[in-house]
Design an enzyme around this catalytic site. Structure first.
Site, PDB file in Angstrom:
ATOM      1  N   LYS A 220       0.869  -1.189   0.000  1.00  0.00           N
ATOM      2  CA  LYS A 220       0.000   0.000   0.000  1.00  0.00           C
ATOM      3  C   LYS A 220       0.891   1.218   0.000  1.00  0.00           C
ATOM      4  CE  LYS A 220      -4.492   0.791   0.308  1.00  0.00           C
ATOM      5  NZ  LYS A 220      -5.625  -0.121   0.029  1.00  0.00           N
TER       6      LYS A 220
ATOM      7  N   ASP B  20      -7.031   4.162  -4.526  1.00  0.00           N
ATOM      8  CA  ASP B  20      -7.673   4.041  -3.219  1.00  0.00           C
ATOM      9  C   ASP B  20      -8.308   5.421  -2.984  1.00  0.00           C
ATOM     10  OD1 ASP B  20      -7.678   1.966  -0.811  1.00  0.00           O
ATOM     11  OD2 ASP B  20      -7.462   3.908   0.118  1.00  0.00           O
TER      12      ASP B  20
HETATM   13  N1  GLU Z   1      -7.338   0.041  -2.860  1.00  0.00           N
HETATM   14  C1  GLU Z   1      -8.093  -1.138  -3.161  1.00  0.00           C
HETATM   15  C2  GLU Z   1      -8.089  -2.065  -1.958  1.00  0.00           C
HETATM   16  O1  GLU Z   1      -8.111  -1.604  -0.849  1.00  0.00           O
HETATM   17  C3  GLU Z   1      -7.668  -1.789  -4.463  1.00  0.00           C
HETATM   18  C4  GLU Z   1      -6.237  -2.196  -4.577  1.00  0.00           C
HETATM   19  C5  GLU Z   1      -5.807  -2.675  -5.951  1.00  0.00           C
HETATM   20  O2  GLU Z   1      -6.643  -2.693  -6.859  1.00  0.00           O
HETATM   21  O3  GLU Z   1      -4.637  -3.006  -6.089  1.00  0.00           O
HETATM   22  O4  GLU Z   1      -8.126  -3.254  -2.061  1.00  0.00           O
END
Ligand code: GLU
Length: 448
Positions: free
Chosen positions: A121, A161
């Site tokens: 992340k 996100d």
């Molecule tokens: N931010 C999204 C999550 O919390 C998607 C992450 C992604 O697609 O890599 O899963």
């Protein structure tokens, strides 16, 4: 000293990270008892420590020529089952602790999808709200100028996100391509005409509704005619409402950081189109919805209230789709008191530990984020596959794969919870199933 105490002492400020770890540690106690090999390899101690943390300066110039500096991050948490994968969050609240909690959760979530993705992340404490398009572009370019050296289609694949949508992914991708001189699937959530996957924008919201439908189905119920509380009004909330309308559910609330809308009559297709245009094109506030539709009531946020009145309306289903810790103990109590049947978490960790305990005690169907919102990253995984094959699947194909993945995640959680003697405890099911898969891969790969 147990692992939870150790991480608290080591990084005392990272409260959201402590919360996420505590929940997993509680769930996996019986697994560790049954698997001495996980204990002797110290898997738990290793899994809570990021493989790598990158922090960097992001300098950018606003439209008036003034210079600003934000802090950029990428947490490369775990690569046991695939390249680091997870979104980027641009929000003023972003700090190391919040991103570590998100990266930690992502590891287990991604494991549940059955696709080969590790967890990561990132993001920045930049606030896109009120910034011009040009400022957002300059910020994204500066951010990628540094991030580019750490990521790659087989190394680390960021996505969106909170605060990072199609526009930001476009600017980030453009800069990555220029620096690397490579057109490659290094980010997901790309535009449809340059490598993005159909259904990716819809995937988190659709997935969360599919998960709720599966939970209800396990008790012989459906979404038909059910009144639904949704928080948030971004991508997850919008496509949650879209799928609910399609399946006969009735969305009655949504929100932004200034307040929330209660629409007694329910949001229908036409009203949702208005909201999508308001949010996605005009980048306006939800208050305007009540100016357009007189049956809807807008309530501004009251900072003195100890609970969120959005969760205090009679309803059958709740889809928290805004942000972490948005349902506290009082909110959970209100939901239960008002007859909620099912909670499906579109946001990451939206329920506090007090709230979770109230859901457990009440016996409602409670689908935790790791499982319920895994649809988004699942379709990101499918976007990676399509990029590798250099072809794009039709929407029906992606949607049917998404539906199948959500069905499988539901079954895995249900079966795992049952096996460990806590039937219908989807939290235990998700934590245990995700943990075992990653722990096994870490054992297989030795001490790295
Ligand atoms: N931010 C999204 C999550 O919390 C998607 C992450 C992604 O697609 O890599 O899963």
């Amino acid at each position: 000293m147990d692992i939870y105490e150790r991480i608290k002492n080591r990084d005392p400020n990272e409260t959201e990270f402590h919360q996420a770890v505590f929940e997993v540690v509680e769930s996996i106690k019986p697994v560790l008892e049954m698997h001495p090999e996980f204990r002797s390899a110290n898997i738990l101690e290793r899994i809570v420590e990021p493989e790598r943390v990158i922090m960097f300066r992001v300098p950018w110039m606003d439209d008036g020529g003034d210079i600003h500096v934000n802090r950029g991050f990428r947490i490369e948490m775990n690569s046991a089952i695939g390249p680091y994968k997870g979104g980027l969050r641009f929000h003023p609240s972003v700090n190391l602790g919040i991103l570590k909690f998100l990266a930690f959760e992502q590891v287990f979530k991604n494991a549940l999808t059955t696709l080969p993705m590790g967890g990561g992340k990132g993001g920045a404490d930049f606030d896109p709200k009120g910034k011009s398009n040009e400022e957002v572009q300059r910020f994204c370019q500066s951010f990628m100028l540094e991030l580019a050296r750490h990521i790659g289609p087989n190394t680390d694949v960021p996505a969106g996100d909170i605060g990072v949508g199609a526009r930001e992914i476009g600017y980030l991708f453009g800069m990555y391509k220029k620096i690397s001189n490579e057109f490659t699937g290094v980010l997901t959530g790309k535009g449809l005409n340059w490598g993005g996957s159909l259904i990716r924008p819809e995937a988190t919201g659709y997935g969360s509704v599919y998960f709720a439908a599966e939970m209800l189905n396990a008790r012989g119920e459906t979404l038909e005619g059910r009144r639904c509380l949704i928080s948030g009004s971004g991508n997850v909330a919008q496509y949650t409402m879209e799928k609910l309308i399609e399946l006969g559910g009735i969305p009655v609330t949504f929100s932004d950081s200034n307040g929330y809308i209660y629409d007694e009559k329910g949001v229908d297709r036409e009203k949702l189109d208005f909201l999508m245009e308001l949010k996605n094109i005009r980048r306006g506030r939800v208050r305007e919805y009540a100016e357009k539709y007189s049956e809807a009531v807008y309530t501004p946020v009251d900072p003195d209230l100890k609970y969120n009145p959005l969760w205090d309306h009679a309803a059958h289903c709740a889809f928290p789709s805004a942000t972490q810790n948005e349902i506290n103990g009082i909110d959970a109590g209100n939901l239960v008191k008002n007859g909620i049947l099912v909670v499906s978490e579109g946001a990451n960790m939206p329920t506090t530990p007090e709230g979770m305990n109230i859901f457990f005690d009440s016996g409602i169907l409670y689908g935790p984020a790791k499982a319920a919102n895994a649809g988004g990253v699942s379709v990101s995984g499918l976007e990676m596959s399509q990029n590798s094959m250099r072809l794009g699947w039709p929407a029906e194909e992606v949607d049917s794969r998404l539906k199948m993945i959500m069905k499988n995640i539901h079954k895995t959680c249900l079966d795992t919870a049952e096996y460990y003697g806590t039937p219908f405890n989807y939290v235990n099911g998700a934590n245990i199933a995700g943990f075992v898969k990653v722990a096994q891969a870490m054992l297989d790969q030795g001490l790295v």
